[in-house]
Design an enzyme around this catalytic site. Structure first.
Site, PDB file in Angstrom:
ATOM      1  N   HIS A 144       3.739  -2.193   3.321  1.00  0.00           N
ATOM      2  CA  HIS A 144       3.705  -0.799   2.851  1.00  0.00           C
ATOM      3  C   HIS A 144       4.907  -0.455   1.982  1.00  0.00           C
ATOM      4  O   HIS A 144       6.012  -0.920   2.220  1.00  0.00           O
ATOM      5  CB  HIS A 144       3.591   0.157   4.041  1.00  0.00           C
ATOM      6  CG  HIS A 144       2.230   0.114   4.678  1.00  0.00           C
ATOM      7  ND1 HIS A 144       1.917  -0.801   5.661  1.00  0.00           N
ATOM      8  CD2 HIS A 144       1.103   0.819   4.429  1.00  0.00           C
ATOM      9  CE1 HIS A 144       0.648  -0.628   6.006  1.00  0.00           C
ATOM     10  NE2 HIS A 144       0.122   0.342   5.277  1.00  0.00           N
ATOM     11  N   ASP A 166       0.835  -1.203   0.000  1.00  0.00           N
ATOM     12  CA  ASP A 166       0.000   0.000   0.000  1.00  0.00           C
ATOM     13  C   ASP A 166       0.873   1.258   0.000  1.00  0.00           C
ATOM     14  O   ASP A 166       2.020   1.223   0.442  1.00  0.00           O
ATOM     15  CB  ASP A 166      -0.854   0.053   1.276  1.00  0.00           C
ATOM     16  CG  ASP A 166      -2.001  -0.939   1.248  1.00  0.00           C
ATOM     17  OD1 ASP A 166      -2.018  -1.805   0.363  1.00  0.00           O
ATOM     18  OD2 ASP A 166      -2.866  -0.850   2.137  1.00  0.00           O
TER      19      ASP A 166
HETATM   20 ZN    ZN Z   1      -2.639   3.386   3.129  1.00  0.00          ZN
END
Ligand code: ZN
Length: 311
Positions: free
Chosen positions: A269, A112
């Site tokens: 992430h 993400d």
């Molecule tokens: Zn996010």
């Protein structure tokens, strides 16, 4: 005489004491059992309602899509929907939600918040290990040449791309369904223009149910499903959203987490300060391979992991 005798009063006191002790205890035990039963029923009702809610909306999607699909309908006919936001961006439809599949032993690495300064290095590791992943990207990072080139590289190297909002500002995007659609549409167009392929999947910032979306999440999910987009939460977190998660913690969270699932959608992430995620990545991939898992990308026909459902 028994009535009024010492023995009578003794027995009376014992009886009263027994009643005083036994009655409240019995009552308390019954109350506990009843409480337990009610909370179990409530929990079940919550899950059932959510399941029905999703199913109901999947049926509506079919209806909505058929009504707006120019191939099956008169393209000149303008359809009006009940809710105003349903009339926003009529081109923001990706068709029927397909029958979805659950592949046991599949693992889905998802990154993400990119593209970022880390993206190129993540892509290098993935290429080196011959593994494909899914990137849920942020639109505002796709405005620069650097961002555009990274997105092109993600696409060219066979990874999947999904929307993760334009601004990533929770207060703004979860302010209303309209706000969410405005923001979503920007990223939808950017990805379509840069890669030549319209995105069909997305991940809600913060997951589908979060503190910012709690008042609108059902309406929002219904609208996105009606438009045919499939969203993916996660069932394994690398814990790298927190600051200072160590390489070991990230490795353990992913490798132990996947062991407890039949298939895993793994949250990681891709942002400049997630160097430890990058460091843990090669070893994570090796261990998951050793444990017999295989890596896949998220496509619309992969059954989503959704908060509120057990997978
Ligand atoms: Zn996010």
């Amino acid at each position: 005489m028994y009535w009024g005798s010492v023995r009578f009063y003794k027995q009376l006191i014992i009886l009263v004491l027994a009643l005083v002790l036994i009655l409240p205890t019995t009552f308390a035990v019954r109350l506990c059992v009843e409480n337990n039963r009610i909370s179990k029923e409530l929990e079940k009702a919550k899950t059932d309602n959510f399941a029905n809610f999703i199913l109901m909306n999947q049926n509506q999607t079919e209806y909505a899509w058929q009504s707006t699909n120019p191939e099956t309908n008169d393209p000149n006919h303008e359809y009006e929907f009940d809710l105003e936001y349903q009339n926003l961006y009529p081109e923001l439809y990706v068709g029927n939600i397909p029958v979805t599949v659950r592949e046991p032993d599949a693992v889905y690495l998802t990154f993400d918040d990119g593209p970022s300064d880390l993206t190129g290095k993540i892509l290098d590791v993935l290429m080196d290990k011959d593994v494909k992943a899914t990137f849920f990207v942020i639109g505002k990072y796709l405005e620069s040449e650097k961002g555009k080139n990274l997105l092109k590289r993600i696409a060219e190297e066979g990874h999947a791309i999904g929307i993760h909002s334009y601004s990533h500002e929770y207060r703004e995007i979860y302010g209303s369904v309209e706000n969410f659609l405005d923001d979503f549409y920007l990223t939808y167009n950017l990805i379509s223009d840069i890669t030549g392929k319209a995105p069909e999947i997305f991940r809600f910032p913060g997951g589908s149910i979060n503190g910012y979306s709690s008042t609108i999440y059902k309406e929002l999910i219904a609208e996105m499903i009606r438009r045919g987009f499939v969203y993916y939460d996660w069932n394994v977190s690398s814990q790298d959203a927190a600051l200072h998660t160590s390489v070991r913690q990230i490795y353990n969270s992913v490798c132990l987490g996947t062991k407890q699932k039949t298939r895993s959608i793994i949250l990681m992430h891709d942002s400049y300060d997630k160097g430890n995620t990058l460091k843990a990545l090669p070893q994570i991939i090796d261990t998951l391979f050793d444990n017999g898992y295989y890596f896949k990308t998220l496509t619309r026909d992969v059954a989503p992991v959704i908060f509120g459902y057990s997978d």
